[in-house]
Design a protein around this motif. Structure first.
Motif, PDB file in Angstrom:
ATOM      1  N   ALA A  20    -151.709  46.531 -21.842  1.00  0.00           N
ATOM      2  CA  ALA A  20    -150.794  47.654 -22.003  1.00  0.00           C
ATOM      3  C   ALA A  20    -149.530  47.152 -22.680  1.00  0.00           C
ATOM      4  O   ALA A  20    -148.988  46.113 -22.306  1.00  0.00           O
ATOM      5  N   VAL A  30    -149.628  43.392 -19.030  1.00  0.00           N
ATOM      6  CA  VAL A  30    -148.635  44.329 -19.552  1.00  0.00           C
ATOM      7  C   VAL A  30    -147.470  43.577 -20.192  1.00  0.00           C
ATOM      8  O   VAL A  30    -146.950  42.623 -19.618  1.00  0.00           O
ATOM      9  N   VAL A  48    -143.736  44.416 -21.840  1.00  0.00           N
ATOM     10  CA  VAL A  48    -142.725  45.470 -21.912  1.00  0.00           C
ATOM     11  C   VAL A  48    -141.663  45.080 -22.934  1.00  0.00           C
ATOM     12  O   VAL A  48    -141.001  44.052 -22.787  1.00  0.00           O
ATOM     13  N   GLU A  54    -145.774  48.483 -23.369  1.00  0.00           N
ATOM     14  CA  GLU A  54    -144.840  49.520 -22.936  1.00  0.00           C
ATOM     15  C   GLU A  54    -143.468  49.265 -23.543  1.00  0.00           C
ATOM     16  O   GLU A  54    -143.120  48.126 -23.841  1.00  0.00           O
ATOM     17  N   LYS A  57    -150.136  53.687 -12.408  1.00  0.00           N
ATOM     18  CA  LYS A  57    -151.160  54.356 -13.222  1.00  0.00           C
ATOM     19  C   LYS A  57    -152.534  53.719 -13.068  1.00  0.00           C
ATOM     20  O   LYS A  57    -153.544  54.384 -13.196  1.00  0.00           O
ATOM     21  N   ALA A 113    -141.048  49.881 -15.896  1.00  0.00           N
ATOM     22  CA  ALA A 113    -142.257  49.963 -16.727  1.00  0.00           C
ATOM     23  C   ALA A 113    -143.425  49.237 -16.067  1.00  0.00           C
ATOM     24  O   ALA A 113    -144.558  49.727 -16.064  1.00  0.00           O
ATOM     25  N   SER A 145    -144.648  51.362 -13.268  1.00  0.00           N
ATOM     26  CA  SER A 145    -145.369  52.529 -13.785  1.00  0.00           C
ATOM     27  C   SER A 145    -146.806  52.157 -14.149  1.00  0.00           C
ATOM     28  O   SER A 145    -147.752  52.877 -13.812  1.00  0.00           O
ATOM     29  N   VAL A 146    -146.974  51.025 -14.816  1.00  0.00           N
ATOM     30  CA  VAL A 146    -148.320  50.557 -15.165  1.00  0.00           C
ATOM     31  C   VAL A 146    -149.120  50.275 -13.896  1.00  0.00           C
ATOM     32  O   VAL A 146    -150.298  50.633 -13.797  1.00  0.00           O
ATOM     33  N   GLU A 201    -143.018  45.330 -31.141  1.00  0.00           N
ATOM     34  CA  GLU A 201    -144.407  45.720 -30.903  1.00  0.00           C
ATOM     35  C   GLU A 201    -145.357  44.655 -31.438  1.00  0.00           C
ATOM     36  O   GLU A 201    -146.326  44.275 -30.768  1.00  0.00           O
TER      37      GLU A 201
END
Length: 148
Positions: A92, A38, A40, A94, A108, A101, A104-105, A69
């Protein structure tokens, strides 16, 4: 030994992040777990550094978001290419505050373990700001390994 199935690994391109990935790969290879990488993008932190720039059109904010991004996806791709093909890897990207964040990943994806660097590149690079690892350790619902 704990039955790890999913290991979340926050990445930002820093040396500690790279070492965290190495540890996560070793653990995942040993126990047959999958990895969830991930990145972020902490756009609020970056934008706050440009408080003197007029932002009537929102162009600065939009361009910074696009740049972040692109950078995040580049880092995710670089990390993923070095992971053995025998491991299952997901990515991911985020946008938000890094600590929440990451959690949250993890939630999930039903993470069994989070492996992360103790410090990252700082707010200008968009991720870890010193206390992120502390936040994750304090609030995570699963074990956290901090790598330095």
């Amino acid at each position: 030994m704990k039955d790890y199935k999913t290991i979340v690994v926050p990445v930002d391109g820093s040396e500690n992040s790279k070492r965290a990935v190495e540890h996560a790969v070793t653990i995942a290879s040993t126990v047959g777990a999958s990895l969830m990488l991930v990145y972020v993008a902490n756009i609020v932190s970056v934008i706050s550094n440009f408080d003197q720039i007029p932002n009537a059109s929102g162009y600065v904010t939009e361009q910074v978001a696009l740049d972040m991004e692109e950078e995040g996806k580049k880092i995710l791709n670089e990390v993923t290419k070095d992971i053995p093909d025998t491991l299952s890897v997901k990515e991911a990207f985020e946008v938000g505050s890094p600590g929440p964040a990451i959690l949250s990943v993890a939630k999930k994806n039903n993470a069994d373990l989070i492996v992360m660097g103790s410090r990252g590149l700082g707010p200008l690079k968009g991720l870890f700001m010193g206390s992120v690892s502390s936040f994750v350790v304090t609030h995570a619902a699963c074990p956290v390994m901090i790598v330095k």
